[in-house]
Motif scaffolding. Sequence first.
Motif, PDB file in Angstrom:
ATOM      1  N   LEU A 139      16.948   8.297  -9.317  1.00 53.78           N
ATOM      2  CA  LEU A 139      16.515   8.606  -7.956  1.00 53.78           C
ATOM      3  C   LEU A 139      15.610   7.510  -7.403  1.00 53.78           C
ATOM      4  N   ARG A 140      14.765   6.950  -8.270  1.00 58.93           N
ATOM      5  CA  ARG A 140      13.876   5.869  -7.835  1.00 58.93           C
ATOM      6  C   ARG A 140      14.678   4.670  -7.339  1.00 58.93           C
ATOM      7  N   ARG A 141      15.734   4.323  -8.057  1.00 54.92           N
ATOM      8  CA  ARG A 141      16.563   3.183  -7.659  1.00 54.92           C
ATOM      9  C   ARG A 141      17.228   3.422  -6.314  1.00 54.92           C
ATOM     10  N   LYS A 142      17.631   4.660  -6.058  1.00 52.58           N
ATOM     11  CA  LYS A 142      18.230   4.986  -4.762  1.00 52.58           C
ATOM     12  C   LYS A 142      17.211   4.831  -3.642  1.00 52.58           C
ATOM     13  N   LEU A 143      16.006   5.353  -3.871  1.00 50.85           N
ATOM     14  CA  LEU A 143      14.972   5.300  -2.838  1.00 50.85           C
ATOM     15  C   LEU A 143      14.492   3.872  -2.594  1.00 50.85           C
ATOM     16  N   GLU A 144      14.452   3.066  -3.645  1.00 53.48           N
ATOM     17  CA  GLU A 144      14.008   1.674  -3.502  1.00 53.48           C
ATOM     18  C   GLU A 144      14.872   0.924  -2.494  1.00 53.48           C
ATOM     19  N   LYS A 145      16.163   1.227  -2.484  1.00 51.39           N
ATOM     20  CA  LYS A 145      17.079   0.549  -1.571  1.00 51.39           C
ATOM     21  C   LYS A 145      16.865   0.979  -0.121  1.00 51.39           C
ATOM     22  N   MET A 146      16.233   2.137   0.070  1.00 52.99           N
ATOM     23  CA  MET A 146      16.030   2.667   1.419  1.00 52.99           C
ATOM     24  C   MET A 146      14.800   2.078   2.102  1.00 52.99           C
ATOM     25  N   ILE A 147      13.872   1.536   1.326  1.00 57.43           N
ATOM     26  CA  ILE A 147      12.622   1.018   1.886  1.00 57.43           C
ATOM     27  C   ILE A 147      12.830  -0.416   2.358  1.00 57.43           C
ATOM     28  N   LYS A 148      12.632  -0.645   3.640  1.00 58.52           N
ATOM     29  CA  LYS A 148      12.852  -1.958   4.238  1.00 58.52           C
ATOM     30  C   LYS A 148      11.514  -2.634   4.556  1.00 58.52           C
ATOM     31  N   ASP A 149      11.580  -3.932   4.791  1.00 56.93           N
ATOM     32  CA  ASP A 149      10.373  -4.687   5.135  1.00 56.93           C
ATOM     33  C   ASP A 149       9.727  -4.160   6.408  1.00 56.93           C
ATOM     34  N   GLU A 150      10.565  -3.712   7.368  1.00 55.09           N
ATOM     35  CA  GLU A 150      10.008  -3.202   8.623  1.00 55.09           C
ATOM     36  C   GLU A 150       9.215  -1.910   8.408  1.00 55.09           C
ATOM     37  N   ASP A 151       9.557  -1.153   7.366  1.00 54.58           N
ATOM     38  CA  ASP A 151       8.774   0.046   7.049  1.00 54.58           C
ATOM     39  C   ASP A 151       7.362  -0.335   6.627  1.00 54.58           C
ATOM     40  N   LEU A 152       7.252  -1.389   5.837  1.00 52.33           N
ATOM     41  CA  LEU A 152       5.938  -1.848   5.384  1.00 52.33           C
ATOM     42  C   LEU A 152       5.138  -2.433   6.541  1.00 52.33           C
ATOM     43  N   GLN A 153       5.833  -3.120   7.452  1.00 57.43           N
ATOM     44  CA  GLN A 153       5.162  -3.666   8.630  1.00 57.43           C
ATOM     45  C   GLN A 153       4.650  -2.542   9.525  1.00 57.43           C
ATOM     46  N   LEU A 154       5.445  -1.480   9.646  1.00 59.56           N
ATOM     47  CA  LEU A 154       5.038  -0.337  10.454  1.00 59.56           C
ATOM     48  C   LEU A 154       3.824   0.352   9.834  1.00 59.56           C
ATOM     49  N   LEU A 155       3.814   0.472   8.517  1.00 55.31           N
ATOM     50  CA  LEU A 155       2.663   1.059   7.827  1.00 55.31           C
ATOM     51  C   LEU A 155       1.403   0.243   8.093  1.00 55.31           C
ATOM     52  N   GLU A 156       1.541  -1.069   8.069  1.00 56.23           N
ATOM     53  CA  GLU A 156       0.391  -1.939   8.330  1.00 56.23           C
ATOM     54  C   GLU A 156      -0.119  -1.748   9.762  1.00 56.23           C
ATOM     55  N   SER A 157       0.804  -1.607  10.706  1.00 52.88           N
ATOM     56  CA  SER A 157       0.416  -1.387  12.103  1.00 52.88           C
ATOM     57  C   SER A 157      -0.313  -0.059  12.265  1.00 52.88           C
ATOM     58  N   ILE A 158       0.218   0.978  11.628  1.00 44.92           N
ATOM     59  CA  ILE A 158      -0.411   2.301  11.710  1.00 44.92           C
ATOM     60  C   ILE A 158      -1.811   2.261  11.110  1.00 44.92           C
ATOM     61  N   SER A 159      -1.954   1.546   9.989  1.00 43.70           N
ATOM     62  CA  SER A 159      -3.254   1.449   9.328  1.00 43.70           C
ATOM     63  C   SER A 159      -4.291   0.794  10.237  1.00 43.70           C
ATOM     64  N   LYS A 160      -3.895  -0.274  10.923  1.00 42.38           N
ATOM     65  CA  LYS A 160      -4.813  -0.967  11.828  1.00 42.38           C
ATOM     66  C   LYS A 160      -5.186  -0.081  13.009  1.00 42.38           C
ATOM     67  N   GLU A 161      -4.183   0.601  13.571  1.00 41.83           N
ATOM     68  CA  GLU A 161      -4.434   1.463  14.722  1.00 41.83           C
ATOM     69  C   GLU A 161      -5.297   2.667  14.332  1.00 41.83           C
ATOM     70  N   ASN A 221       0.803  -1.223   0.000  1.00 37.38           N
ATOM     71  CA  ASN A 221       0.000   0.000   0.000  1.00 37.38           C
ATOM     72  C   ASN A 221       0.839   1.277   0.000  1.00 37.38           C
ATOM     73  N   LEU A 222       2.145   1.119   0.000  1.00 39.00           N
ATOM     74  CA  LEU A 222       3.024   2.286  -0.033  1.00 39.00           C
ATOM     75  C   LEU A 222       3.319   2.656  -1.482  1.00 39.00           C
ATOM     76  N   ILE A 223       3.011   3.894  -1.843  1.00 38.06           N
ATOM     77  CA  ILE A 223       3.280   4.386  -3.195  1.00 38.06           C
ATOM     78  C   ILE A 223       4.085   5.675  -3.083  1.00 38.06           C
ATOM     79  N   ILE A 224       5.236   5.696  -3.720  1.00 36.22           N
ATOM     80  CA  ILE A 224       6.069   6.901  -3.759  1.00 36.22           C
ATOM     81  C   ILE A 224       6.228   7.313  -5.215  1.00 36.22           C
ATOM     82  N   SER A 225       5.810   8.528  -5.528  1.00 40.14           N
ATOM     83  CA  SER A 225       5.919   9.039  -6.893  1.00 40.14           C
ATOM     84  C   SER A 225       7.056  10.049  -6.974  1.00 40.14           C
ATOM     85  N   ILE A 226       7.836   9.956  -8.048  1.00 41.00           N
ATOM     86  CA  ILE A 226       8.975  10.845  -8.242  1.00 41.00           C
ATOM     87  C   ILE A 226       8.841  11.511  -9.604  1.00 41.00           C
TER      88      ILE A 226
END
Length: 200
Positions: free
Chosen positions: A135-157, A117-122
Amino acid sequence: MVDYPINLRLKEKKCLVIGGGQVALRKIRHLYKAGARITVIAPEIHTEIKKLNVTIILRKYENDLQDDYFLVVVASNDRQTNRQIALDAIKKNILINVVDNIDLSSFTFPSVIKRKNLIISISTSGQSPFFTKILRRKLEKMIKDEDLQLLESISKERKTIKGMNLTIEQKIKCYRNILKKERLSPIQNQKGCSKNDSKI
């Protein structure tokens, strides 16, 4: 020129693509993933386009711009025709993208990173698509699995927080607590999300 970034919901929206080559294929794939109803008009069609569930009309553009099209993408090699299509779209208030002419376009396609559910537009506002890819390739390397897990937690809360009688400041504190990895729910975490707690 100043662009305003938005996310469009294209599910079941009628979209027209003029052109059937490699560039058109890339644009069609983006629209297809978004659930758009796509019509493609071109005298020749790329093999991969034929594999998709789209309407194909094998001929050149002939004033085919219906009022109910939501957006149009022009990816043909005929500059004169491209200009005419753009003018037709502008008259009908239809969103238009001419892939090689930003001046005739009312929108551009950004470079996109999508992880669940995370969408980043450049975007460089059409100045350098090549740079957006770098720039997209650089940012892709910065996004970790824990970021997606945190997003899921925030969505539920968030669903719980929205149902509570809290001020904006108190809601912000709830989200900040989640970002600090305080994983208790807002109801359990009375200190972090109590309506009597006005501190941020």
